[in-house]
Design a protein around this motif. Structure first.
Motif, PDB file in Angstrom:
ATOM      1  N   LYS A 115       0.835  -1.192   0.000  1.00 47.10           N
ATOM      2  CA  LYS A 115       0.000   0.000   0.000  1.00 47.10           C
ATOM      3  C   LYS A 115       0.871   1.245   0.000  1.00 47.10           C
ATOM      4  N   THR A 116       0.583   2.166  -0.916  1.00 43.59           N
ATOM      5  CA  THR A 116       1.387   3.381  -1.010  1.00 43.59           C
ATOM      6  C   THR A 116       0.602   4.621  -0.603  1.00 43.59           C
ATOM      7  N   ASN A 117      -0.721   4.525  -0.518  1.00 41.32           N
ATOM      8  CA  ASN A 117      -1.512   5.687  -0.125  1.00 41.32           C
ATOM      9  C   ASN A 117      -1.814   5.664   1.366  1.00 41.32           C
ATOM     10  N   PHE A 118      -1.860   6.855   1.962  1.00 40.02           N
ATOM     11  CA  PHE A 118      -2.187   6.971   3.385  1.00 40.02           C
ATOM     12  C   PHE A 118      -3.693   7.111   3.573  1.00 40.02           C
ATOM     13  N   LYS A 176      -0.152  14.956   2.633  1.00 46.86           N
ATOM     14  CA  LYS A 176       0.341  15.881   1.599  1.00 46.86           C
ATOM     15  C   LYS A 176       0.893  15.102   0.408  1.00 46.86           C
ATOM     16  N   ASN A 177       1.586  14.000   0.664  1.00 43.58           N
ATOM     17  CA  ASN A 177       2.126  13.183  -0.426  1.00 43.58           C
ATOM     18  C   ASN A 177       1.006  12.595  -1.274  1.00 43.58           C
ATOM     19  N   ASP A 178      -0.074  12.133  -0.621  1.00 39.73           N
ATOM     20  CA  ASP A 178      -1.220  11.619  -1.369  1.00 39.73           C
ATOM     21  C   ASP A 178      -1.802  12.699  -2.276  1.00 39.73           C
ATOM     22  N   LEU A 179      -2.016  13.875  -1.709  1.00 37.21           N
ATOM     23  CA  LEU A 179      -2.613  14.967  -2.472  1.00 37.21           C
ATOM     24  C   LEU A 179      -1.698  15.406  -3.610  1.00 37.21           C
ATOM     25  N   ALA A 180      -0.407  15.546  -3.319  1.00 38.66           N
ATOM     26  CA  ALA A 180       0.548  15.971  -4.346  1.00 38.66           C
ATOM     27  C   ALA A 180       0.622  14.953  -5.478  1.00 38.66           C
ATOM     28  N   LYS A 181       0.563  13.680  -5.144  1.00 44.73           N
ATOM     29  CA  LYS A 181       0.622  12.629  -6.168  1.00 44.73           C
ATOM     30  C   LYS A 181      -0.591  12.704  -7.086  1.00 44.73           C
ATOM     31  N   LEU A 182      -1.774  12.895  -6.491  1.00 51.65           N
ATOM     32  CA  LEU A 182      -2.992  12.993  -7.299  1.00 51.65           C
ATOM     33  C   LEU A 182      -2.955  14.224  -8.204  1.00 51.65           C
ATOM     34  N   LEU A 183      -2.470  15.332  -7.684  1.00 49.84           N
ATOM     35  CA  LEU A 183      -2.366  16.548  -8.494  1.00 49.84           C
ATOM     36  C   LEU A 183      -1.373  16.369  -9.638  1.00 49.84           C
ATOM     37  N   ARG A 184      -0.319  15.635  -9.367  1.00 48.89           N
ATOM     38  CA  ARG A 184       0.710  15.418 -10.380  1.00 48.89           C
ATOM     39  C   ARG A 184       0.234  14.497 -11.503  1.00 48.89           C
ATOM     40  N   LEU A 234      -2.275  21.883   4.212  1.00 42.54           N
ATOM     41  CA  LEU A 234      -2.170  20.991   3.054  1.00 42.54           C
ATOM     42  C   LEU A 234      -2.182  21.793   1.765  1.00 42.54           C
ATOM     43  N   ARG A 235      -3.058  22.778   1.708  1.00 42.97           N
ATOM     44  CA  ARG A 235      -3.131  23.608   0.497  1.00 42.97           C
ATOM     45  C   ARG A 235      -1.840  24.396   0.311  1.00 42.97           C
TER      46      ARG A 235
END
Length: 218
Positions: A56-59, A202-210, A110-111
């Motif tokens: 699992k890589t997502n939090f 933050k990593n989850d959100l940044a990954k989705l945005l990327r 987060l934003r």
């Protein structure tokens, strides 16, 4: 003594040999296909049948399938941007209530944390009791300063019930909920003051945005 093979017409002998070679060729091809397909079969099995936790890589928790919203529920547009949404009663969310402010603070950070991608993320505070927001809280968490849009529950009882049902599915009512640009809830996060968990969210959100810009309207 007559050779028995001489009693078999040459055409039948050739045909038998051809069939034998064909069978061998098919068997060899089958083994070859199995050898080539085995990694795919193994990965399919690992993903759909046996999922080790270490993979699992997502939090955050994915919502499967994503849960669509009704545009009539909230008096603010949700389509076209990623939305972090939290539901809290304004009457309880005062400057002295750190538990409530913790969720607002986490969303604001987060934003900020996604840097130049922050314009792709909007923050929505669903005011569940409709009371006025504490002026001191509003100074720190209004739209101009922190990017928050404060919206109330719909006045229509049926729409209100639908929204609350959507909000609380899977026990996510008190968590931070992430909507994709199609306005569907696709993930939710725990409210946490842990630096490690903040980094994971933050990593989850940044990954989705990327990885995904589909449907965005910036």
């Amino acid at each position: 003594m007559i050779d028995k093979e001489l009693l078999i017409p040459a055409s039948q002998t050739d045909s038998a040999a051809i069939h034998s070679q064909t069978r061998r060729g098919r068997i060899q091809m089958l083994f070859l296909l199995l050898a080539c397909a085995s990694p795919v079969i193994a990965s399919y099995f690992a993903y759909y049948v046996y999922k080790p936790e270490g993979g699992k890589t997502n939090f955050g928790t994915f919502v499967q399938p994503p849960q669509d919203t009704n545009p009539a529920w909230l008096d603010t547009p949700l389509k076209g941007k990623w939305t972090l949404l939290v539901a809290r009663p304004a009457g309880e969310c005062t400057i002295k209530n750190e538990t409530c402010l913790e969720a607002l603070f986490l969303m604001r950070q987060l934003r900020i944390g996604v840097g130049r991608e922050s314009d792709r993320v909007q923050l929505v505070w669903l005011n569940t009791d409709g009371k006025p927001v504490d002026p001191e809280v509003l100074l720190a968490y209004d739209e101009k300063v922190a990017g928050f849009k404060v919206v109330n529950l719909p006045a229509d009882p049926q729409l209100k019930t639908q929204l609350l049902d959507w909000l609380n599915r899977e026990g996510a009512g008190q968590k931070i909920q992430l909507l994709d640009p199609s306005a569907a809830k696709m993930m939710y996060f725990p409210v946490s003051n842990s630096p490690k968990e903040f980094a994971s969210i933050k990593n989850d959100l940044a990954k989705l945005l990327r990885l995904n810009r589909k449907g965005e309207n910036l």
